[in-house]
Each structure stands twice: as C-alpha cells, then as structure tokens.
Design a protein around this motif. Structure first.
Motif, PDB file in Angstrom:
ATOM      1  N   ASN A  66       0.844  -1.200   0.000  1.00 33.02           N
ATOM      2  CA  ASN A  66       0.000   0.000   0.000  1.00 33.02           C
ATOM      3  C   ASN A  66       0.875   1.245   0.000  1.00 33.02           C
ATOM      4  O   ASN A  66       1.903   1.285   0.681  1.00 33.02           O
ATOM      5  CB  ASN A  66      -0.886   0.040   1.249  1.00 33.02           C
ATOM      6  N   SER A  67       0.452   2.254  -0.732  1.00 37.31           N
ATOM      7  CA  SER A  67       1.159   3.534  -0.715  1.00 37.31           C
ATOM      8  C   SER A  67       0.976   4.196   0.645  1.00 37.31           C
ATOM      9  O   SER A  67       0.130   3.776   1.445  1.00 37.31           O
ATOM     10  CB  SER A  67       0.607   4.461  -1.801  1.00 37.31           C
ATOM     11  N   THR A  68       1.745   5.228   0.890  1.00 41.30           N
ATOM     12  CA  THR A  68       1.448   6.089   2.023  1.00 41.30           C
ATOM     13  C   THR A  68       0.172   6.844   1.661  1.00 41.30           C
ATOM     14  O   THR A  68      -0.310   6.763   0.526  1.00 41.30           O
ATOM     15  CB  THR A  68       2.598   7.070   2.294  1.00 41.30           C
ATOM     16  N   ASN A  69      -0.368   7.576   2.596  1.00 39.71           N
ATOM     17  CA  ASN A  69      -1.632   8.274   2.338  1.00 39.71           C
ATOM     18  C   ASN A  69      -1.511   9.306   1.231  1.00 39.71           C
ATOM     19  O   ASN A  69      -0.531  10.052   1.156  1.00 39.71           O
ATOM     20  CB  ASN A  69      -2.121   8.971   3.606  1.00 39.71           C
ATOM     21  N   LEU A  70      -2.518   9.334   0.382  1.00 38.74           N
ATOM     22  CA  LEU A  70      -2.729  10.385  -0.611  1.00 38.74           C
ATOM     23  C   LEU A  70      -3.910  11.189  -0.089  1.00 38.74           C
ATOM     24  O   LEU A  70      -4.836  10.615   0.490  1.00 38.74           O
ATOM     25  CB  LEU A  70      -3.074   9.779  -1.973  1.00 38.74           C
ATOM     26  N   THR A  71      -3.915  12.501  -0.277  1.00 39.79           N
ATOM     27  CA  THR A  71      -4.997  13.320   0.268  1.00 39.79           C
ATOM     28  C   THR A  71      -5.589  14.218  -0.802  1.00 39.79           C
ATOM     29  O   THR A  71      -4.859  14.924  -1.495  1.00 39.79           O
ATOM     30  CB  THR A  71      -4.477  14.185   1.444  1.00 39.79           C
TER      31      THR A  71
END
Length: 180
Positions: A8-13
């Motif tokens: 999973n990627s780090t958070n995208l916002t």
C-alpha cells in the motif's frame, strides 16, 4: 509520488480549495472518484484502513479525505479524479510503482540452435513475486546446465568465451549468454 509493487502507498490526500488556492470546507458531502492508468490486473484505491474502495467522501464541514493506492504492476502511471459537485478536477497526478525485490528469475531468448553454431542470446532476468523486472541487493549467480549428451557442449558469454556461471550484478536485472 512512489510506492512498491504489492505494498500500500502512504496516504494520498484530496483537499478542497477555493478559487484562490486556499483550503476550503465542503458545504455538502463531496464524493471523489479516483482512477488509475495502470494496466495492472490487481490495482485498488483503498481507505486508510486498507479496505478497497472506488470512491472517497469529503464530508460536510471538512476539507479533505485521505486514501491509499495498491498495485502489483510496476511502472509510471497517472491518477485522475472526478467529483460529484461540479468542482474543477485537478490535472493528472503522476505516480510510480517500483518493482519489489527480486524473488526469482526467468529465462528468455533462443529455444533452439544449429549444431556447431552458437545460439542467439539467452537472457536470465530477475523478477519480483508479481512478474515485474526487478533487481536484487547482491550479485546473483546463474549456473545453467544442459541435458544434451553431446561431448562438445558449452555455455558461453555473449563474447563467445566458455563459462559455467553468469552473474547478474547488484543493481542490474539481467545477464545474457549463449549455448553451443
């Protein structure tokens, strides 16, 4: 932005902005629908809790929503976004998925040769668990063998020198050789 295949990627916002670029709060729930240009068969946008989702909602009174991305196909992709409130959508967002660490190798190239003549190149290529061309953190030595009963058989470098092993050096993903 970067991530690794199968992780999973780090958070995208996604953040709402007013016409001057200032962060703005949603007057009503705003549904964001992301899309990826990846050709991978196993790709998903996910909640920050890692559940697959196709839409993400910026709820009334809030200015953003965070999510993650998962893909098993290495490459450079772009994300596009739409919304249900007729807001101006941002431009494409560049995103790269790097191959995971190599877990095996595959052989490609020549499948036959004429007796007494070098084959065209055979290539050993490192791949990750998802089939992406990958690298490894150390040299990988390939030791080919042949089931031929011929007395004069050899594996050779691409420069035609006889060799019993071929090395995929650290940071590289393949080595080529020939069969005689």
């Amino acid at each position: 932005f970067r991530s690794v295949a199968g992780v999973n990627s780090t958070n995208l916002t996604a953040t709402l902005n007013d016409q001057f670029g200032n962060t703005a709060k949603a007057a009503t729930d705003t549904v964001i629908t992301p899309s990826s240009s990846s050709s991978g068969a196993n790709k998903h946008f996910r909640t920050t809790g890692n559940a697959n989702a196709t839409t993400f909602t910026i709820t009334t009174g809030n200015s953003s929503v965070s999510f993650r991305y998962y893909d098993e196909k290495a490459g450079s992709w772009s994300f596009t976004f739409t919304n249900d409130q007729a807001l101006t959508n941002p431009g494409a967002y560049a995103f790269t998925i790097n191959a995971a660490t190599a877990s095996t190798y595959v052989i490609s190239g020549a499948s036959s040769a004429t007796a007494g003549v070098n084959s065209t190149n055979l290539t050993a290529t490192l791949v990750d668990a998802f089939g992406n061309t990958a690298t490894f953190g150390a040299d990988v030595v390939i030791t080919p063998s042949s089931s031929s009963s011929g007395a004069n058989k050899h594996f050779r470098t691409t420069g035609n020198a006889n060799a019993t092993t071929f090395t995929i050096t650290t940071g590289n993903s393949s080595v080529s050789f020939r069969y005689y």
